[in-house]
Design an enzyme around this catalytic site. Structure first.
Site, PDB file in Angstrom:
ATOM      1  CG  HIS A 131      -1.753   0.921   1.510  1.00  0.00           C
ATOM      2  ND1 HIS A 131      -1.395   2.057   2.346  1.00  0.00           N
ATOM      3  CD2 HIS A 131      -3.750   0.759   1.811  1.00  0.00           C
ATOM      4  CE1 HIS A 131      -2.715   2.833   1.986  1.00  0.00           C
ATOM      5  NE2 HIS A 131      -3.795   2.012   1.372  1.00  0.00           N
ATOM      6  CG  ASP A 208       0.588  -2.471   5.780  1.00  0.00           C
ATOM      7  OD1 ASP A 208      -0.449  -2.336   7.327  1.00  0.00           O
ATOM      8  OD2 ASP A 208       0.646  -1.954   5.055  1.00  0.00           O
ATOM      9  CD  GLN A 211      -6.863  -4.551   3.817  1.00  0.00           C
ATOM     10  OE1 GLN A 211      -8.235  -4.916   4.548  1.00  0.00           O
ATOM     11  NE2 GLN A 211      -7.395  -3.273   3.178  1.00  0.00           N
ATOM     12  CE  LYS A 234      -7.959   0.606   5.907  1.00  0.00           C
ATOM     13  NZ  LYS A 234      -7.302   0.312   4.782  1.00  0.00           N
ATOM     14  CB  CYS A 372      -4.088   3.437  -1.463  1.00  0.00           C
ATOM     15  SG  CYS A 372      -4.831   4.553  -1.575  1.00  0.00           S
TER      16      CYS A 372
HETATM   17  C1  LIG Z   1      -5.767   0.924   4.701  1.00  0.00           C
HETATM   18  C2  LIG Z   1      -3.948   0.063   4.395  1.00  0.00           C
HETATM   19  C3  LIG Z   1      -3.141   1.127   4.923  1.00  0.00           C
HETATM   20  C4  LIG Z   1      -3.461   2.582   5.393  1.00  0.00           C
HETATM   21  O1  LIG Z   1      -3.901   2.393   6.381  1.00  0.00           O
HETATM   22  P1  LIG Z   1      -4.792   3.731   7.306  1.00  0.00           P
HETATM   23  O2  LIG Z   1      -5.907   3.663   7.989  1.00  0.00           O
HETATM   24  O3  LIG Z   1      -5.595   5.160   6.366  1.00  0.00           O
HETATM   25  O4  LIG Z   1      -4.316   5.111   7.352  1.00  0.00           O
HETATM   26  C5  LIG Z   1      -1.520   0.830   4.748  1.00  0.00           C
HETATM   27  N1  LIG Z   1      -2.126  -0.534   4.445  1.00  0.00           N
HETATM   28  C6  LIG Z   1      -2.876  -1.394   4.054  1.00  0.00           C
HETATM   29  C7  LIG Z   1      -2.513  -3.019   3.388  1.00  0.00           C
HETATM   30  C8  LIG Z   1      -4.340  -1.541   4.071  1.00  0.00           C
HETATM   31  O5  LIG Z   1      -4.650  -1.846   3.460  1.00  0.00           O
END
Ligand SMILES: *Cc1c(COP(=O)(O)O)cnc(C)c1O
Length: 413
Positions: A131, A208, A211, A234, A372
């Protein structure tokens, strides 16, 4: 007693649990026709999360820390209770659990602190499927400090090229930063192998988990993560809050990120001394009510059978892919062996925005665009795709309706 997802149960059985859980989300009461398949962008919020935030504002609203009055002490206690709950949610200790405003800020924090210790000759390994939040902060660092970025390639199936990863890891590598689950392809990456190889080379790893947090139990110690980042919104929690986990050893060695209140222990005209962990990284008034809401989201997710939820969402994705793969002109991106509840696809001759707008006429919400992840779209030779992503309240009927509508989109567009 709330319905729970059950591991290895037939998808229809878990679908009835999902249908019952939908009743806990007031938004679906307002919009009963809505089929919400945009969970990878943000998830809807259960009443318990909304109530927790509201309750904080109604009964305990005050700024945290340094308060002598009892309502301020109560607000601080609520905030620190939320931290303990979130720490437990990921198998961490509270000192290692920093409240931020989301995944993006968490990753920027690491890039602006750990990153600043690096320079020319140092390398950071990312992957092509990251992302932008896990790509641009490192590109900015590369511009500032002359650090080199290396990218693990992604195969046509949507999997990381682990052999190439092994070759990229070397004596110059200072960090590996990768996503646990691709927000476009749904690929569940082999985190154990990625961390194992990095640690064998003495390299720390940032995961990260934006998800992953809403769909699988996280245990930072079992994962071996040195840093791990995710967002509240999320995982059925509020906007404007997230977590950065870091090992105490790592966080202790880093300078503060932003300057302001709370991150200091003392300020003189000549300078300041940094506060202890985790406050060193929490400059200014933190997202207090959001922390309370996020605690409720962690409680809610844990109570629905989080270990079986991811499996159910994967089953919905499989059902969706089975249903659409025969539709003329449909191309599904990636075919990874381990896939979460996320499916990106294109329809020949139609722009992804038109596909999403067509589905919207039938109250089906999917996302369209580059999600993104520009470099990943480029990897597949496309500018945009439509993406359906599944969450706790999505049922088999939601999926079947989406398939039916999509099968008519080709003629309509
Ligand atoms: C949504 C997302 C982000 C960014 O998250 P924010 O809440 O917009 O800061 C980073 N990495 C992944 C894999 C995402 O799906």
């Amino acid at each position: 007693m709330r319905p729970q997802f059950v591991a290895h149960a037939p998808v229809e059985e878990n679908s009835s649990a999902a249908g019952a859980l939908k009743n806990e989300f007031p938004l679906f009461g307002e919009r009963p026709e809505l089929i919400y398949l945009d969970n990878a962008a943000t998830a809807q919020k259960p009443l318990s999360v909304l109530d927790a935030e509201r309750d904080f504002y109604l009964k305990s609203c005050a700024n945290v820390h340094r308060a002598i009055h009892s309502i301020g002490e109560e607000a601080t206690a609520r905030y620190e209770q939320a931290r303990r709950r979130l720490a437990r949610f990921i198998g961490a200790r509270p000192v290692e659990t920093v409240f931020t405003h989301g995944t993006t800020e968490s990753i920027n924090l690491v890039a602006r602190t750990y990153g600043e210790t690096l320079g020319p000759g140092d390398e950071i390994i990312l992957s092509v499927m990251e992302h932008h939040a896990n790509m641009v902060p490192w590109q900015q660092l590369a511009e500032r400090r002359g650090v080199a970025l290396k990218f693990i390639p992604v195969s046509e199936e949507g999997e990381l090229d682990m052999a190439e990863y092994g070759r990229l890891l070397g004596p110059k590598t200072r960090l590996v930063a990768v996503t646990m689950i691709s927000n476009v392809l749904g690929t569940i990456n082999p985190v154990e192998k990625i961390v194992g190889a990095a640690h064998a080379a003495g390299v720390p790893v940032l995961l990260d988990a934006a998800q992953a947090a809403p769909s699988m139990p996280l245990d930072v110690k079992a994962l071996g993560a040195d840093f791990l980042a995710f967002s509240g919104h999320k995982m059925y929690g509020p906007f404007g809050i997230g977590i950065l986990y870091g090992t105490e050893r790592m966080l202790d060695a880093l300078p503060p990120f932003m300057g302001g209140g709370d991150m200091i222990s003392e300020v003189r005209l000549e300078g300041f001394s940094a506060n202890e962990l985790p406050y060193k990284f929490e400059a200014g008034t933190p997202p207090i009510s959001q922390a309370v809401g996020l605690e409720a989201a962690a409680d809610w997710l844990s109570s629905v059978g989080l270990d079986a939820l991811g499996e159910y969402e994967s089953a919905l994705a499989q059902r969706f892919m089975e249903g659409i793969k025969g539709i003329p002109g449909i191309r599904i991106l990636g075919s990874a062996a381990r896939r979460a509840g996320i499916v990106a696809f294109t329809l020949e001759g139609a722009h992804a925005h038109d596909v999403a707008a067509y589905l919207d006429r039938f109250h089906i919400a999917v996302r369209a665009g580059h999600h993104c992840a520009h470099p990943l779209a480029r990897r597949y030779g496309i500018v945009s795709s439509a993406r359906a992503s599944f969450g706790t309240y999505n049922t088999c009927e939601d999926v079947d309706t989406a398939i039916r509508v999509l099968s008519r989109a080709g003629e309509a567009l």
